[in-house]
Design an enzyme around this catalytic site. Structure first.
Site, short mmCIF file in Angstrom:
data_model
loop_
_atom_site.label_atom_id
_atom_site.label_comp_id
_atom_site.label_asym_id
_atom_site.label_seq_id
_atom_site.Cartn_x
_atom_site.Cartn_y
_atom_site.Cartn_z
CG HIS A 235 -1.88 -0.98 1.08
ND1 HIS A 235 -2.76 -1.17 0.08
CD2 HIS A 235 -2.27 -2.09 1.97
CE1 HIS A 235 -3.48 -2.12 0.55
NE2 HIS A 235 -3.38 -2.77 1.50
NE ARG B 249 -2.49 -12.22 -15.30
CZ ARG B 249 -1.66 -11.85 -14.16
NH1 ARG B 249 -0.40 -11.84 -14.27
NH2 ARG B 249 -2.07 -11.57 -12.90
CD GLU C 271 3.50 -16.18 -15.95
OE1 GLU C 271 3.86 -15.59 -15.12
OE2 GLU C 271 2.35 -16.64 -16.27
CG ASN D 212 7.59 -9.22 -11.83
OD1 ASN D 212 8.10 -8.61 -12.58
ND2 ASN D 212 6.32 -8.56 -11.23
CG ASP D 213 5.91 -15.49 -11.83
OD1 ASP D 213 6.14 -15.24 -10.76
OD2 ASP D 213 4.73 -15.77 -11.89
CB CYS E 13 3.08 -7.22 -18.94
SG CYS E 13 3.07 -9.04 -18.68
#
Length: 588
Positions: free
Chosen positions: A199, A342, A441, A464-465, A512
């Site tokens: 957050h 997605r 990924e 990221n993955d 992305c």
């Protein structure tokens, strides 16, 4: 405070909101309330249940009031976080389980709330997606509010913040982060916990306030009033810096502000390199309310629309009609620009109303995303039918996550075609330009990209993955997080292979993941030959500006020289030095 007599302390965290700032530390210490543990007599059970009910109602009213305040000051996006907290207060997984513990275990409500919160946090720990895993902190915020209300303690206590304060905390609740950012007196944020999707990071980026999160024990190591310099891009924190270090930070801030102003002036121009290589810059989003911000920052489409939020904080799975309305709204709002949606990227433990599968020892590599969808065809078909119906309202691209082999893609496409046939026979209007692509990924997808490119309409690389799986690390694990290296030679070679396969097959290739929006990697991605990059709204102008000021031929030379090096550290040093030489030296 003088900086002469106090030695400088250097700390490192995660750069969560770009920008450089210098200010004095304001330590926010929201201590967790101590939870009493009591056994109840039988006659005390019913009054305890009523006390819990009143605490829930009081908490709900407080959150509703906070949501209204933040909606008026910050807009609807941040208020959605508090609405998610309100939904949690009504979730049977919290309410019914606390009630059960009070009745069956005869324990007081405060203790029951803490026990249930621990159980819920464990569920979030097992979610592979970093964004949703970060939501486990919401459980703490909600539980803490309820316990404070049970004990008659003050909540949402306002704090007086001095001007240009660097707020330092162990963690910040969404309410604290939004209200302090709104005060206009916060120069920067530092938290011990959190990641790019916490957050604090989300609020700081929205307010364009520099922030470093995940800084370990910063709240213990920094004292009230300490002079603090922080870089929200590199994650560097200097406590009590020397005058020379302060001057360097202030010069970096001046350069950064000038670059941002320059970038915003050209945000609506296409990202075309000086030798005419065109890259489309798109935006990543979760909520339709984010679209105005994406367009205002120059995004040309949506490269990643996450649909998982529709499945969270509810008792039943979303209906086909709910899916359809959400997708239709986004497609119509984008006015013909491409929208990449997605399909579900969750595991069974987070899909509401479903029988839980056996506990996954490693959910990141278990039954989730396309694997879960193919094991639960009706749930998958409802989403596919909604996507097909919505396709009549815009330029839709469907992206399938976690593809590891050609068979999965064929099965997904087969389900889509079956849904298309049934809808067409029923006379439902469907768009005629729907592209179906995959999120690359997994290392297996990267290695067989040539075969997948024969059957996919586009690739989008989820870095990221892909980086985690390639390096065999969990970036949430502090002991090995240092191995997360986007410029590792293995990662660069994987990206080369993926882009090369896409080009050979004549399909567009996008990125992305976080790597796409980091200015440090802009020339690397230009050199590799990506057609599209997708990122958060605030990153679009800066990346676009860098690409417009670069030549692809020079970028290829930079990448080739970098790939002659061996270690990730050597490559990053080379890239960073060249980026600073080319752009900082050229800036006014």
């Amino acid at each position: 405070m003088s900086t002469q007599a106090t030695p400088t302390l250097s700390l490192k965290g995660i750069g969560a909101s770009p920008g450089v700032t210098v200010g004095n530390a304001f330590i926010l210490d929201r201590k967790r309330v101590r939870t009493p543990k009591l056994r109840l007599a039988e006659a005390e059970v019913e009054p305890e249940r009523q006390r819990m009910k009143m605490a829930l109602e009081l908490s709900d009213g407080q959150l509703a009031e906070l949501k209204d305040q933040i909606s008026r000051a910050e807009g609807h996006d941040h208020a959605l976080i508090l609405e998610a907290h309100r939904l949690m207060l009504h979730d049977p997984m919290l309410v019914d389980e606390v009630d059960r513990l009070i009745i069956e275990d005869r324990i007081n409500a405060e203790w029951a709330v803490r026990r249930v919160a621990r159980k819920l946090k464990h569920l979030f720990d097992n979610i592979p997606d970093e964004y949703f895993r970060e939501r486990r902190s919401d459980v703490d915020y909600v539980a803490d509010r309820v316990v404070r209300n049970l004990m008659g303690q003050e909540v949402d206590e306002e704090v007086e913040i001095p001007d240009n304060a660097i707020v330092v905390a162990h963690d910040l609740s969404p309410a604290d982060a939004a209200m302090m950012a709104r005060s206009g007196r916060v120069g920067g944020f530092i938290t011990d916990l959190g990641g790019q999707t916490s957050h604090t990071a989300i609020v700081a980026r929205a307010r364009e306030t520099p922030a470093v999160v995940g800084a370990g024990r910063a709240s213990e190591q920094i004292s009230p009033g300490d002079l603090v310099a922080l870089d929200g891009e590199t994650g560097v924190i200097l406590v009590n810096p020397t005058p020379e270090q302060i001057a360097l930070f202030q010069e970096a801030r001046r350069v950064r502000q000038e670059s941002e102003q320059l970038a915003l002036r050209t945000k609506d121009l296409p990202a075309v390199s000086t030798d005419e290589y065109r890259i489309r810059l798109n935006g990543n989003m979760e909520f339709p309310e984010e679209i105005p911000s994406l367009l205002a920052h120059g995004a040309e489409g949506i490269g990643l629309y996450r649909t998982e939020f529709m499945f969270l904080d509810r008792k039943t799975v979303p209906t086909e009609e709910e899916h359809y309305r959400a997708y239709k709204q986004v497609l119509e709002s984008m006015g013909g620009r491409p929208v990449t949606i997605r399909t579900l990227d969750l595991g069974g433990d987070k899909v509401p109303g479903k029988t839980k599968h056996e506990k996954e020892p490693n959910p990141a590599m278990g039954l989730r995303a396309i694997r879960y969808c193919l094991a639960n065809r009706e749930l998958f078909r409802a989403q596919l039918r909604a996507l097909l119906r919505a396709s009549a309202h815009g330029n839709l691209r469907i992206m399938v996550p976690l593809i590891s082999g050609v068979s999965e893609l064929r099965e997904a496409r087969s389900e889509l075609e079956a849904c298309r046939t049934a809808l067409s026979r029923a006379g439902v209007r469907i768009g005629n330009r729907i592209q179906v692509g995959i999120m690359v990924e997994t290392p297996s997808a990267a290695l067989i990209a040539d075969r997948l490119a024969q059957e996919a309409d586009f690739f989008s690389v989820g870095t990221n993955d892909l980086i985690q799986y390639t390096m065999a690390i969990d970036r949430q694990n502090r002991d090995v997080a240092y191995l997360y290296k986007p410029l590792h030679l293995a990662v660069l070679r994987s990206l080369q292979n993926i882009v090369g396969a896409a080009k050979a097959a004549g399909i567009p290739v996008s990125m992305c993941g976080e790597m796409a929006g980091d200015p440090l990697y802009a020339l690397v991605l230009l050199a590799l030959g990506f057609d599209e990059l997708s990122m958060t709204a605030g990153q679009v102008p800066l990346v676009k500006n860098l690409l417009r000021r670069s030549s692809r031929a020079e970028a290829v030379g930079l990448l080739n020289a970098a790939m002659e090096l061996t270690t990730a550290e050597e490559i990053e040093r080379h890239i960073r030095t060249e980026m600073e030489r080319r752009f900082l030296a050229a800036d006014p």
